[in-house]
Design an enzyme around this catalytic site. Structure first.
Site, PDB file in Angstrom:
ATOM      1  N   ARG A 171       0.835  -1.213   0.000  1.00 15.75           N
ATOM      2  CA  ARG A 171       0.000   0.000   0.000  1.00 15.75           C
ATOM      3  C   ARG A 171       0.863   1.254   0.000  1.00 15.75           C
ATOM      4  NH1 ARG A 171      -5.035  -1.852   0.310  1.00 15.75           N
ATOM      5  NH2 ARG A 171      -5.206  -3.895   1.303  1.00 15.75           N
ATOM      6  N   ASP A 172       0.431   2.243  -0.792  1.00 18.74           N
ATOM      7  CA  ASP A 172       1.126   3.519  -0.869  1.00 18.74           C
ATOM      8  C   ASP A 172       1.038   4.229   0.480  1.00 18.74           C
ATOM      9  OD1 ASP A 172       1.896   5.591  -3.471  1.00 18.74           O
ATOM     10  OD2 ASP A 172       1.506   6.500  -1.515  1.00 18.74           O
ATOM     11  N   ILE A 173       2.130   4.851   0.871  1.00 19.22           N
ATOM     12  CA  ILE A 173       2.195   5.532   2.171  1.00 19.22           C
ATOM     13  C   ILE A 173       1.319   6.789   2.189  1.00 19.22           C
ATOM     14  CG2 ILE A 173       4.141   7.116   1.756  1.00 19.22           C
ATOM     15  CD1 ILE A 173       5.392   6.022   4.338  1.00 19.22           C
ATOM     16  N   HIS A 190       1.241   2.284 -10.092  1.00 23.68           N
ATOM     17  CA  HIS A 190       0.212   2.627  -9.117  1.00 23.68           C
ATOM     18  C   HIS A 190      -1.085   1.929  -9.540  1.00 23.68           C
ATOM     19  CE1 HIS A 190       2.261   6.352  -7.417  1.00 23.68           C
ATOM     20  NE2 HIS A 190       2.926   6.203  -8.553  1.00 23.68           N
ATOM     21  N   HIS A 197       7.580   1.509 -10.659  1.00 19.63           N
ATOM     22  CA  HIS A 197       6.406   1.029  -9.924  1.00 19.63           C
ATOM     23  C   HIS A 197       5.151   1.402 -10.680  1.00 19.63           C
ATOM     24  CE1 HIS A 197       7.707   4.980  -8.504  1.00 19.63           C
ATOM     25  NE2 HIS A 197       6.436   5.278  -8.345  1.00 19.63           N
ATOM     26  N   VAL A 254      10.166   8.172  -6.789  1.00 17.79           N
ATOM     27  CA  VAL A 254      10.980   7.032  -6.330  1.00 17.79           C
ATOM     28  C   VAL A 254      11.533   6.330  -7.571  1.00 17.79           C
ATOM     29  CG1 VAL A 254      10.983   4.858  -5.069  1.00 17.79           C
ATOM     30  CG2 VAL A 254       9.592   6.766  -4.236  1.00 17.79           C
TER      31      VAL A 254
HETATM   32  P1  DGP Z   1       5.889   8.355  -7.954  1.00 21.68           P
HETATM   33  O1  DGP Z   1       5.562   9.807  -7.886  1.00 21.68           O
HETATM   34  O2  DGP Z   1       5.191   7.662  -9.127  1.00 21.68           O
HETATM   35  O3  DGP Z   1       7.378   8.066  -7.891  1.00 21.68           O
HETATM   36  O4  DGP Z   1       5.223   7.717  -6.659  1.00 21.68           O
HETATM   37  C1  DGP Z   1       5.928   7.339  -5.532  1.00 21.68           C
HETATM   38  C2  DGP Z   1       4.917   6.860  -4.523  1.00 21.68           C
HETATM   39  O5  DGP Z   1       5.606   6.147  -3.520  1.00 21.68           O
HETATM   40  C3  DGP Z   1       4.153   7.971  -3.820  1.00 21.68           C
HETATM   41  O6  DGP Z   1       2.765   7.832  -4.112  1.00 21.68           O
HETATM   42  C4  DGP Z   1       4.416   7.754  -2.336  1.00 21.68           C
HETATM   43  C5  DGP Z   1       4.980   6.366  -2.288  1.00 21.68           C
HETATM   44  N1  DGP Z   1       6.017   6.168  -1.291  1.00 21.68           N
HETATM   45  C6  DGP Z   1       7.143   6.894  -1.125  1.00 21.68           C
HETATM   46  N2  DGP Z   1       7.882   6.401  -0.110  1.00 21.68           N
HETATM   47  C7  DGP Z   1       7.197   5.325   0.356  1.00 21.68           C
HETATM   48  C8  DGP Z   1       7.460   4.389   1.404  1.00 21.68           C
HETATM   49  O7  DGP Z   1       8.460   4.431   2.115  1.00 21.68           O
HETATM   50  N3  DGP Z   1       6.510   3.421   1.600  1.00 21.68           N
HETATM   51  C9  DGP Z   1       5.393   3.330   0.830  1.00 21.68           C
HETATM   52  N4  DGP Z   1       4.531   2.347   1.103  1.00 21.68           N
HETATM   53  N5  DGP Z   1       5.120   4.188  -0.166  1.00 21.68           N
HETATM   54  C10 DGP Z   1       6.015   5.176  -0.393  1.00 21.68           C
END
Ligand code: DGP
Length: 114
Positions: free
Chosen positions: A28-30, A101, A99, A95
């Site tokens: 799950r996204d944070i 979404h 990935h 990141v």
């Molecule tokens: P993007 O902008 O496409 O690179 O999305 C990166 C996503 O990653 C963003 O929606 C927040 C999520 N995210 C960043 N750090 C973490 C983390 O440490 N854990 C989780 N679960 N999600 C994270």
């Protein structure tokens, strides 16, 4: 240095993992933008779509197969959802470990903005 997502995949930092197989992991996204917001990530660290090679086809194809399964698991398959892959600066990629979404659980409108 390993990406934050590699650390979640390796269990070095916590992640709410909802799916895992030999090629991809999903958690799950944070910072969820909708009731369901899951990131599906190749276990192999590839920084952006620009670095993809043909050797990555199986893992990248698996992202969509996993998305289908997870959407069913989450109960959002019938109403639909959105799959997003951001690339680089203009794509708003934060990141640098590819990935996908998986976003759903409410009507999303024509586009997602952040
Ligand atoms: P993007 O902008 O496409 O690179 O999305 C990166 C996503 O990653 C963003 O929606 C927040 C999520 N995210 C960043 N750090 C973490 C983390 O440490 N854990 C989780 N679960 N999600 C994270």
């Amino acid at each position: 240095m390993a990406s934050i997502f590699s650390k979640i995949i390796a269990g070095e930092i916590p992640g709410d993992i909802v799916y895992r197989d030999e090629l991809v992991t999903a958690f799950r996204d944070i910072n969820p933008q909708a009731p369901t917001h899951i990131l599906i990530v190749p276990n192999k660290e590839i920084p952006t779509v620009n670095e993809v090679t043909e050797a990555d086809e199986a893992a990248l194809g698996r992202l969509i197969v996993a998305a289908k399964k997870i959407a069913e698991q989450e109960g959002i398959a019938e109403n639909g959802y959105r799959l997003i892959v951001n690339c680089g600066k203009h794509g708003h990629q934060d990141v640098f470990h590819i990935h996908m979404h998986l976003v759903g659980g409410r009507p999303l409108g024509p586009m997602l903005y952040r």
